[in-house]
Motif scaffolding. Structure first.
Motif, short mmCIF file in Angstrom:
data_model
loop_
_atom_site.label_atom_id
_atom_site.label_comp_id
_atom_site.label_asym_id
_atom_site.label_seq_id
_atom_site.Cartn_x
_atom_site.Cartn_y
_atom_site.Cartn_z
N ARG A 159 17.19 -2.17 57.65
CA ARG A 159 15.69 -2.09 57.54
C ARG A 159 14.81 -1.05 56.72
N ILE A 160 14.39 -1.84 55.28
CA ILE A 160 13.98 -0.68 54.33
C ILE A 160 11.53 -0.87 54.60
N LEU A 161 11.37 0.33 54.23
CA LEU A 161 9.92 0.74 54.17
C LEU A 161 8.85 0.93 52.96
N VAL A 162 9.02 0.29 51.80
CA VAL A 162 8.28 0.98 50.44
C VAL A 162 6.74 0.72 50.96
N ARG A 163 6.53 1.83 50.82
CA ARG A 163 4.71 1.86 50.55
C ARG A 163 3.89 2.41 49.79
N GLY A 164 3.27 1.47 49.15
CA GLY A 164 2.18 1.70 47.68
C GLY A 164 0.69 2.40 48.23
N LEU A 165 0.64 3.47 47.79
CA LEU A 165 -0.60 4.42 47.82
C LEU A 165 -1.41 4.47 46.88
N GLY A 166 -2.31 4.79 47.13
CA GLY A 166 -3.53 4.66 45.53
C GLY A 166 -4.84 5.31 47.09
N PRO A 167 -5.84 3.49 47.29
CA PRO A 167 -6.70 4.44 48.14
C PRO A 167 -6.45 5.56 49.15
N SER A 168 -5.61 5.47 49.69
CA SER A 168 -5.23 6.20 50.96
C SER A 168 -5.74 7.86 50.61
N LEU A 169 -5.38 8.07 49.32
CA LEU A 169 -4.50 9.14 49.11
C LEU A 169 -6.54 10.28 48.93
N ALA A 170 -7.17 9.24 48.17
CA ALA A 170 -8.29 9.86 48.22
C ALA A 170 -8.35 10.61 49.33
N ASP A 171 -8.53 10.32 50.31
CA ASP A 171 -8.87 10.58 52.25
C ASP A 171 -8.24 11.81 52.19
#
Length: 114
Positions: free
Chosen positions: A21-33
């Motif tokens: 079971r794998i989880l991959v997150r693509g973050l961009g907008p939440s980095l502004a927080d």
């Protein structure tokens, strides 16, 4: 990063005799927080196997059919336009290769994190 060839690429190996079971997150907008300036507004994630076959893709994490499972991880993105893949992949001995690719869904470019 941006669209087209301006992508972020991360690789990993699933080793063993059962699927992982794998989880991959693509973050961009939440980095502004978190104080990151110029964060990517709308990341898109793609997951490929070692032969280059597309396994799955995600643009907005809340569009996933397993949205509740993502929420249950406790690390769901804070922005609806962030990308998130939670799935199972085959593992092999000595290891199955996978690549996650993140691009911008549309201009402009920005800072992102897989």
């Amino acid at each position: 990063m941006g669209a087209g060839d301006d992508a972020v690429i991360a690789g990993f190996i699933a080793q063993g005799t059962s699927e992982k079971r794998i989880l991959v997150r693509g973050l961009g907008p939440s980095l502004a927080d978190k104080g990151v300036t110029g964060a990517l507004a709308d990341p898109v994630l793609e997951l490929y196997d070692g032969a280059g076959n597309l396994i799955t893709t995600n643009d907005n994490w809340m569009d996933n059919s397993n949205q509740q499972e993502i929420i249950d991880t406790g690390i769901a993105p804070t922005s609806a336009s962030a990308s998130f893949i939670l799935t199972k992949v085959p593992a092999t001995m000595p290891g199955a290769e996978y690549t996650a690719v993140m691009r911008c869904a549309a201009a402009p470019t920005g800072a992102g994190l897989i």
